[in-house]
Design an enzyme around this catalytic site. Structure first.
Site, PDB file in Angstrom:
ATOM      1  N   ALA A  14       0.832  -1.204   0.000  1.00 47.13           N
ATOM      2  CA  ALA A  14       0.000   0.000   0.000  1.00 47.13           C
ATOM      3  C   ALA A  14       0.864   1.249   0.000  1.00 47.13           C
ATOM      4  CB  ALA A  14      -0.925  -0.021   1.208  1.00 47.13           C
ATOM      5  N   PHE A 117      17.402  19.077  -8.654  1.00 47.45           N
ATOM      6  CA  PHE A 117      17.809  17.806  -8.047  1.00 47.45           C
ATOM      7  C   PHE A 117      18.966  17.247  -8.867  1.00 47.45           C
ATOM      8  CE2 PHE A 117      16.221  14.806  -4.860  1.00 47.45           C
ATOM      9  CZ  PHE A 117      15.424  15.642  -4.100  1.00 47.45           C
ATOM     10  N   ASP A 218      10.177  -9.301   0.996  1.00 50.82           N
ATOM     11  CA  ASP A 218       9.574 -10.633   1.180  1.00 50.82           C
ATOM     12  C   ASP A 218       9.059 -11.231  -0.130  1.00 50.82           C
ATOM     13  OD1 ASP A 218       9.866  -9.571   3.737  1.00 50.82           O
ATOM     14  OD2 ASP A 218       7.750  -9.065   3.907  1.00 50.82           O
ATOM     15  N   GLN A 237      21.740   1.479  -4.900  1.00 52.66           N
ATOM     16  CA  GLN A 237      22.204   2.862  -4.787  1.00 52.66           C
ATOM     17  C   GLN A 237      22.601   3.258  -3.368  1.00 52.66           C
ATOM     18  OE1 GLN A 237      19.370   6.458  -5.320  1.00 52.66           O
ATOM     19  NE2 GLN A 237      20.791   6.525  -7.032  1.00 52.66           N
ATOM     20  N   HIS A 239      23.071   6.580  -1.279  1.00 53.32           N
ATOM     21  CA  HIS A 239      22.770   8.009  -1.321  1.00 53.32           C
ATOM     22  C   HIS A 239      23.881   8.746  -0.579  1.00 53.32           C
ATOM     23  CE1 HIS A 239      20.774  11.802  -0.627  1.00 53.32           C
ATOM     24  NE2 HIS A 239      19.721  11.420  -1.319  1.00 53.32           N
ATOM     25  N   LEU A 249      18.191   9.555   6.115  1.00 50.75           N
ATOM     26  CA  LEU A 249      18.433  10.356   4.918  1.00 50.75           C
ATOM     27  C   LEU A 249      18.295  11.853   5.152  1.00 50.75           C
ATOM     28  CD1 LEU A 249      18.976   9.657   1.911  1.00 50.75           C
ATOM     29  CD2 LEU A 249      16.634  10.384   1.510  1.00 50.75           C
ATOM     30  N   GLU A 252      18.496  15.135  -0.944  1.00 55.25           N
ATOM     31  CA  GLU A 252      19.232  15.904  -1.938  1.00 55.25           C
ATOM     32  C   GLU A 252      18.618  17.299  -2.119  1.00 55.25           C
ATOM     33  OE1 GLU A 252      19.925  13.039  -4.993  1.00 55.25           O
ATOM     34  OE2 GLU A 252      19.946  14.617  -6.495  1.00 55.25           O
ATOM     35  N   ARG A 283      23.935  10.582  -7.923  1.00 57.74           N
ATOM     36  CA  ARG A 283      24.321  10.053  -6.608  1.00 57.74           C
ATOM     37  C   ARG A 283      25.508   9.095  -6.651  1.00 57.74           C
ATOM     38  NH1 ARG A 283      18.082   9.073  -4.643  1.00 57.74           N
ATOM     39  NH2 ARG A 283      17.695  11.283  -4.303  1.00 57.74           N
ATOM     40  N   HIS A 363      20.379   2.962  -0.113  1.00 59.61           N
ATOM     41  CA  HIS A 363      19.145   3.719  -0.268  1.00 59.61           C
ATOM     42  C   HIS A 363      18.118   3.067  -1.176  1.00 59.61           C
ATOM     43  CE1 HIS A 363      16.624   7.233  -0.311  1.00 59.61           C
ATOM     44  NE2 HIS A 363      16.781   7.425  -1.611  1.00 59.61           N
ATOM     45  N   GLU A 393       9.317   0.088  -6.351  1.00 63.86           N
ATOM     46  CA  GLU A 393      10.729  -0.228  -6.137  1.00 63.86           C
ATOM     47  C   GLU A 393      11.037  -1.714  -6.270  1.00 63.86           C
ATOM     48  OE1 GLU A 393      12.609   1.820  -2.864  1.00 63.86           O
ATOM     49  OE2 GLU A 393      14.364   0.516  -2.970  1.00 63.86           O
ATOM     50  N   ARG A 404      19.744   5.354 -10.175  1.00 65.41           N
ATOM     51  CA  ARG A 404      18.528   6.159 -10.291  1.00 65.41           C
ATOM     52  C   ARG A 404      18.802   7.623  -9.967  1.00 65.41           C
ATOM     53  NH1 ARG A 404      14.848   8.130  -6.660  1.00 65.41           N
ATOM     54  NH2 ARG A 404      15.391   6.882  -4.832  1.00 65.41           N
ATOM     55  N   SER A 409      12.058   7.914  -8.400  1.00 69.28           N
ATOM     56  CA  SER A 409      11.305   6.767  -7.902  1.00 69.28           C
ATOM     57  C   SER A 409       9.833   7.134  -7.744  1.00 69.28           C
ATOM     58  CB  SER A 409      11.850   6.261  -6.569  1.00 69.28           C
ATOM     59  OG  SER A 409      10.963   5.281  -6.070  1.00 69.28           O
ATOM     60  N   LEU A 410       9.565   8.272  -7.125  1.00 64.55           N
ATOM     61  CA  LEU A 410       8.154   8.640  -6.921  1.00 64.55           C
ATOM     62  C   LEU A 410       7.425   8.712  -8.262  1.00 64.55           C
ATOM     63  CD1 LEU A 410       8.400  11.292  -4.044  1.00 64.55           C
ATOM     64  CD2 LEU A 410       7.702   8.902  -3.886  1.00 64.55           C
TER      65      LEU A 410
HETATM   66  C1  LIG Z   1      14.011   8.161   3.397  1.00 63.06           C
HETATM   67  C2  LIG Z   1      13.666   8.055   1.942  1.00 63.06           C
HETATM   68  C3  LIG Z   1      13.463   9.204   1.193  1.00 63.06           C
HETATM   69  C4  LIG Z   1      13.140   9.104  -0.168  1.00 63.06           C
HETATM   70  N1  LIG Z   1      12.928  10.252  -0.895  1.00 63.06           N
HETATM   71  C5  LIG Z   1      12.560  10.151  -2.204  1.00 63.06           C
HETATM   72  C6  LIG Z   1      12.240  11.314  -2.965  1.00 63.06           C
HETATM   73  O1  LIG Z   1      12.237  12.438  -2.479  1.00 63.06           O
HETATM   74  N2  LIG Z   1      11.902  11.155  -4.264  1.00 63.06           N
HETATM   75  C7  LIG Z   1      11.858   9.922  -4.866  1.00 63.06           C
HETATM   76  O2  LIG Z   1      11.545   9.837  -6.050  1.00 63.06           O
HETATM   77  N3  LIG Z   1      12.145   8.801  -4.146  1.00 63.06           N
HETATM   78  C8  LIG Z   1      12.475   8.886  -2.846  1.00 63.06           C
HETATM   79  N4  LIG Z   1      12.741   7.740  -2.130  1.00 63.06           N
HETATM   80  C9  LIG Z   1      12.496   6.438  -2.742  1.00 63.06           C
HETATM   81  C10 LIG Z   1      11.005   6.140  -2.769  1.00 63.06           C
HETATM   82  O3  LIG Z   1      10.377   6.760  -1.683  1.00 63.06           O
HETATM   83  C11 LIG Z   1      10.710   4.640  -2.715  1.00 63.06           C
HETATM   84  O4  LIG Z   1      11.475   3.987  -3.680  1.00 63.06           O
HETATM   85  C12 LIG Z   1       9.239   4.407  -2.989  1.00 63.06           C
HETATM   86  O5  LIG Z   1       8.444   5.190  -2.148  1.00 63.06           O
HETATM   87  C13 LIG Z   1       8.833   2.944  -2.888  1.00 63.06           C
HETATM   88  O6  LIG Z   1       7.435   2.880  -3.060  1.00 63.06           O
HETATM   89  P1  LIG Z   1       6.688   1.504  -3.246  1.00 63.06           P
HETATM   90  O7  LIG Z   1       5.258   1.830  -3.511  1.00 63.06           O
HETATM   91  O8  LIG Z   1       7.400   0.688  -4.260  1.00 63.06           O
HETATM   92  O9  LIG Z   1       6.854   0.768  -1.847  1.00 63.06           O
HETATM   93  P2  LIG Z   1       6.703   1.262  -0.315  1.00 63.06           P
HETATM   94  O10 LIG Z   1       6.201   2.637  -0.205  1.00 63.06           O
HETATM   95  O11 LIG Z   1       7.975   0.912   0.352  1.00 63.06           O
HETATM   96  O12 LIG Z   1       5.555   0.320   0.214  1.00 63.06           O
HETATM   97  C14 LIG Z   1       5.723  -1.077   0.315  1.00 63.06           C
HETATM   98  C15 LIG Z   1       4.404  -1.677   0.745  1.00 63.06           C
HETATM   99  O13 LIG Z   1       4.501  -3.091   0.671  1.00 63.06           O
HETATM  100  C16 LIG Z   1       3.941  -3.658   1.830  1.00 63.06           C
HETATM  101  N5  LIG Z   1       4.582  -4.955   2.046  1.00 63.06           N
HETATM  102  C17 LIG Z   1       5.905  -5.264   1.960  1.00 63.06           C
HETATM  103  N6  LIG Z   1       6.097  -6.572   2.243  1.00 63.06           N
HETATM  104  C18 LIG Z   1       4.885  -7.091   2.490  1.00 63.06           C
HETATM  105  C19 LIG Z   1       4.425  -8.384   2.859  1.00 63.06           C
HETATM  106  N7  LIG Z   1       5.256  -9.405   3.051  1.00 63.06           N
HETATM  107  N8  LIG Z   1       3.102  -8.558   3.061  1.00 63.06           N
HETATM  108  C20 LIG Z   1       2.214  -7.527   2.906  1.00 63.06           C
HETATM  109  N9  LIG Z   1       2.609  -6.280   2.565  1.00 63.06           N
HETATM  110  C21 LIG Z   1       3.920  -6.077   2.353  1.00 63.06           C
HETATM  111  C22 LIG Z   1       4.190  -2.647   2.934  1.00 63.06           C
HETATM  112  O14 LIG Z   1       3.274  -2.797   3.987  1.00 63.06           O
HETATM  113  C23 LIG Z   1       3.996  -1.328   2.174  1.00 63.06           C
HETATM  114  O15 LIG Z   1       2.636  -0.974   2.175  1.00 63.06           O
HETATM  115  C24 LIG Z   1      13.055   7.827  -0.768  1.00 63.06           C
HETATM  116  C25 LIG Z   1      13.248   6.672  -0.017  1.00 63.06           C
HETATM  117  C26 LIG Z   1      13.570   6.791   1.331  1.00 63.06           C
HETATM  118  C27 LIG Z   1      13.833   5.515   2.090  1.00 63.06           C
END
Ligand SMILES: Cc1cc2nc3c(=O)[nH]c(=O)nc-3n(C[C@H](O)[C@H](O)[C@H](O)COP(=O)(O)OP(=O)(O)OC[C@H]3O[C@@H](n4cnc5c(N)ncnc54)[C@H](O)[C@@H]3O)c2cc1C
Length: 597
Positions: A14, A117, A218, A237, A239, A249, A252, A283, A363, A393, A404, A409-410
């Site tokens: 989510a 950025f 997982d 990566q 950072h 973090l 940037e 980076r 990161h 991700e 990256r 990523s967002l």
């Molecule tokens: C501190 C930080 C700052 C960042 N800043 C930026 C930024 O400014 N700009 C940018 O582009 N990127 C940024 N990134 C990278 C970016 O935020 C992430 O790569 C991205 O948000 C990942 O989103 P996602 O939807 O793939 O997963 P996530 O947002 O990590 O969500 C993963 C989901 O999977 C669920 N999940 C995982 N395993 C299981 C399981 N076994 N069973 C059930 N549910 C599970 C979790 O509950 C969660 O809901 C940053 C990352 C970090 C760590």
């Protein structure tokens, strides 16, 4: 008794990718989102700096420049068909969020304000460009809240705090997942025509990382254990600006607003390594430059860190703010409230008055589950696995290649989240209803039961710390064949010891101990895949730097790595060896060239 649920489509995760996919799959499709955490605690909510889109609100910008930056930033391992989609569709994706209510920062005339950025430039590399759309330094928080509220408004079904253990694949077709409800220990099967994996990264394999504790990969491990390939796992990566020793973090965005880095001699050392973009180089280049400064004895007081300096007087003296404008402390506090607070709280330093110690922090996983541009997961023969999708991700489209760019990523979550949501809905419309399954993740449930009963001498915390230190020391910024061979042997030994864990909690309710053990098993598999892939690639490219092969080698390595777990599938970590294959890189527009910044 395991409870069984049936949906058209299920989304695991989510975060930004999962929720975006849900909002786009939802029309006409019966969708459920399953998450091991309460949705708004997903790591997307911690993203600080921004989301890229060439809106051109502050200065001229074009999608072609953005595509070029993404390809060059990724050291030419980016699939250019995917990068073109990212660059073109980013504008619409960001505007969609704006229409859904995201409170972006505004210019005086009411448009979305943007900031600079690393690696984002105008006119194919001439100078930094303001491309990152943001909400102070809480952009991810705003994205996640906006998406979640829209999901609730549309009545999308959520299973919060359900831990998914394993994917159910029958005859090569995705049929659902097996999960455990954390509060009760009750097991559940979710059957569906289509399954989307959006489970985020797996940076917790490293000791110093910006990643949340939950990022243990997982479902990436589950895909690997089911015999499907993982792509480009060697590219992880680092950072440049993590809080020293803690890895938390410091976005940037601090440098986007004019912050600079200095070494122990007070030099702005990026002048040596990236004369045009300086502190806003990509980076991989900055992290390696920091490392070189430290190795040359130019860390602060000869130690293993350098300084990030965001004092207004420094920014004004160096004229490093956008457009060379002068800045005040009040303006910086408004633009970077959270990270300034973090420096004060975690480092005990007021960054308006003194520079803060930083070091590179693990990161972001560039690699992951291979997909096409609509989120369809590619199997061994590189043809789609029916019913299986991945985004965010955990997936590898690949728009990030070997490195990256910040803010990419967002936008990847938004653009490919919605494409995979739509593709999933289309797939469901043509598929027959989900059937009961013959062998429903018995191995995963048996592995969980085994862990829960285990009373051996080994402890989860000790094994996890050993893995994390091994990865940071031997598979971090600098890699050698010798170091990685040692790492593989340490990891295999840890996997053996994992068979002899001892757990104290035999209960069913809120048994987070057994889930942490399960997560460790997943991380061990992914650490091994990362290390073996890094050992396999005998060149340096992007974030993957080999001291023994310091040059990029396009003649032999301009292709993606596919790693397969050799041998049969199962649920716990095993060391049966890993075999490799390759996937060509899509090169449509930009031929590989030297990366000068
Ligand atoms: C501190 C930080 C700052 C960042 N800043 C930026 C930024 O400014 N700009 C940018 O582009 N990127 C940024 N990134 C990278 C970016 O935020 C992430 O790569 C991205 O948000 C990942 O989103 P996602 O939807 O793939 O997963 P996530 O947002 O990590 O969500 C993963 C989901 O999977 C669920 N999940 C995982 N395993 C299981 C399981 N076994 N069973 C059930 N549910 C599970 C979790 O509950 C969660 O809901 C940053 C990352 C970090 C760590």
């Amino acid at each position: 008794m395991t409870q069984v649920h049936t949906f058209d489509a299920i989304i695991i995760g989510a975060g930004g990718a999962g929720l975006m996919a849900a909002l786009h799959a939802e029309r006409g499709t019966n969708v459920a989102v399953i998450s091991k955490m309460y949705p708004t605690r997903s790591h997307t909510g911690t993203a600080q700096g921004g989301v890229a889109a060439p809106l051109g609100n502050m200065e001229e910008d074009r999608w072609e420049w953005y595509m070029y930056d993404t390809v060059k930033g990724g050291d030419y391992l980016v699939d250019q068909d995917a990068a073109e989609i990212l660059a073109r569709e980013s504008v619409d994706a960001v505007l969609e969020l704006e229409h859904w209510g995201l409170p972006f920062d505004r210019t005086e005339d009411g448009r979305i304000e943007q900031r600079r950025f690393g690696g984002h430039t105008r006119d194919f590399g001439k100078s930094p460009v303001m491309r990152s759309c943001k909400s102070a330094d809480r952009t991810g928080h705003m994205i996640l809240q906006t998406l979640y509220q829209n999901c609730i408004r549309r009545g999308i079904r959520f299973f919060d705090e359900f831990f998914v253990l394993d994917l159910i694949l029958e005859d090569g077709i995705a049929r659902g997942v097996a999960a455990v409800e954390i509060a009760t220990g009750q097991t559940h099967l979710f059957l569906a025509k289509a399954v989307l994996l959006a489970t985020g990264g797996f940076g917790r394999m490293f000791a110093v990382t910006s990643n949340a504790h939950s990022l243990s990969g997982d479902l990436v491990a589950s895909v690997f254990r089911r015999g499907l390939p993982l792509e480009d796992m060697e590219f992880f990566q680092f950072h440049p600006t993590g809080i020293y020793k803690m890895g938390i973090l410091l976005s940037e965005a601090a440098r986007g607003e004019g912050g600079i880095m200095i070494n122990g001699l007070g030099e702005r050392f990026m002048e040596r390594y990236a004369p045009t973009l300086l502190d806003l180089a990509p980076r991989d280049i900055i992290s390696r430059s920091i490392d070189q400064e430290i190795r040359a004895g130019r860390g602060v007081d000869g130690k293993d860190y350098v300084y990030l300096d965001i004092r207004p007087e420094t920014i004004n003296r160096c004229q490093s703010a956008p457009g060379g404008k002068t800045v005040t402390a009040a303006q910086l506090e408004a633009k970077l409230p959270d990270i300034i607070e973090m420096m004060r709280v975690y480092q005990g330093i007021d960054p308006m008055k003194a520079p803060v110690p930083i070091q590179p922090t693990a990161h972001y996983a560039m690699g992951g589950i291979p997909t096409d541009c609509d989120g369809r997961v590619l199997g061994g023969s590189l043809s789609p696995v029916p019913g299986l999708f991945a985004a965010g991700e955990c997936a590898c489209v690949s728009v990030h290649g070997a490195n990256r760019l910040g803010t990419n990523s967002l936008v990847d979550l938004l653009v490919f989240g919605r494409r995979s949501g739509r593709a999933m809905a289309e797939f469901c419309a043509g598929a027959s209803p989900a059937d009961p399954v013959a062998h429903a993740a018995e191995e995963a449930l048996a592995e969980l039961a085994r862990l829960q009963r285990s009373r051996g001498p080994e402890r989860v915390g000790a094994l996890r710390a050993a893995m994390q230190h091994c990865m940071t020391d031997k598979v971090g910024l600098n890699r050698t064949a010798g170091g990685m061979e040692e790492a593989l042997s340490i990891l295999r030994d840890l996997k053996e010891r994992y068979r002899h864990l001892g757990l104290a909690d035999a209960g069913q309710k809120w048994n987070t101990e057994v889930l942490e053990a399960y997560e460790l098993g997943c991380l061990l598999d992914l650490a091994e895949a990362t290390t073996a892939s890094a050992l396999h690639r005998t060149e340096s490219r992007g974030a993957h730097f080999r001291e023994d092969f310091p040059k990029r080698d396009d003649a032999n390595w301009l292709h993606h790595t596919l790693a397969f777990r050799a041998g049969s599938s199962g649920a716990g970590p095993v060391s049966e060896g890993i075999r490799f294959d390759r996937r060509p890189v899509s090169i449509t527009t930009f031929q590989p060239e030297a990366r000068v910044y």
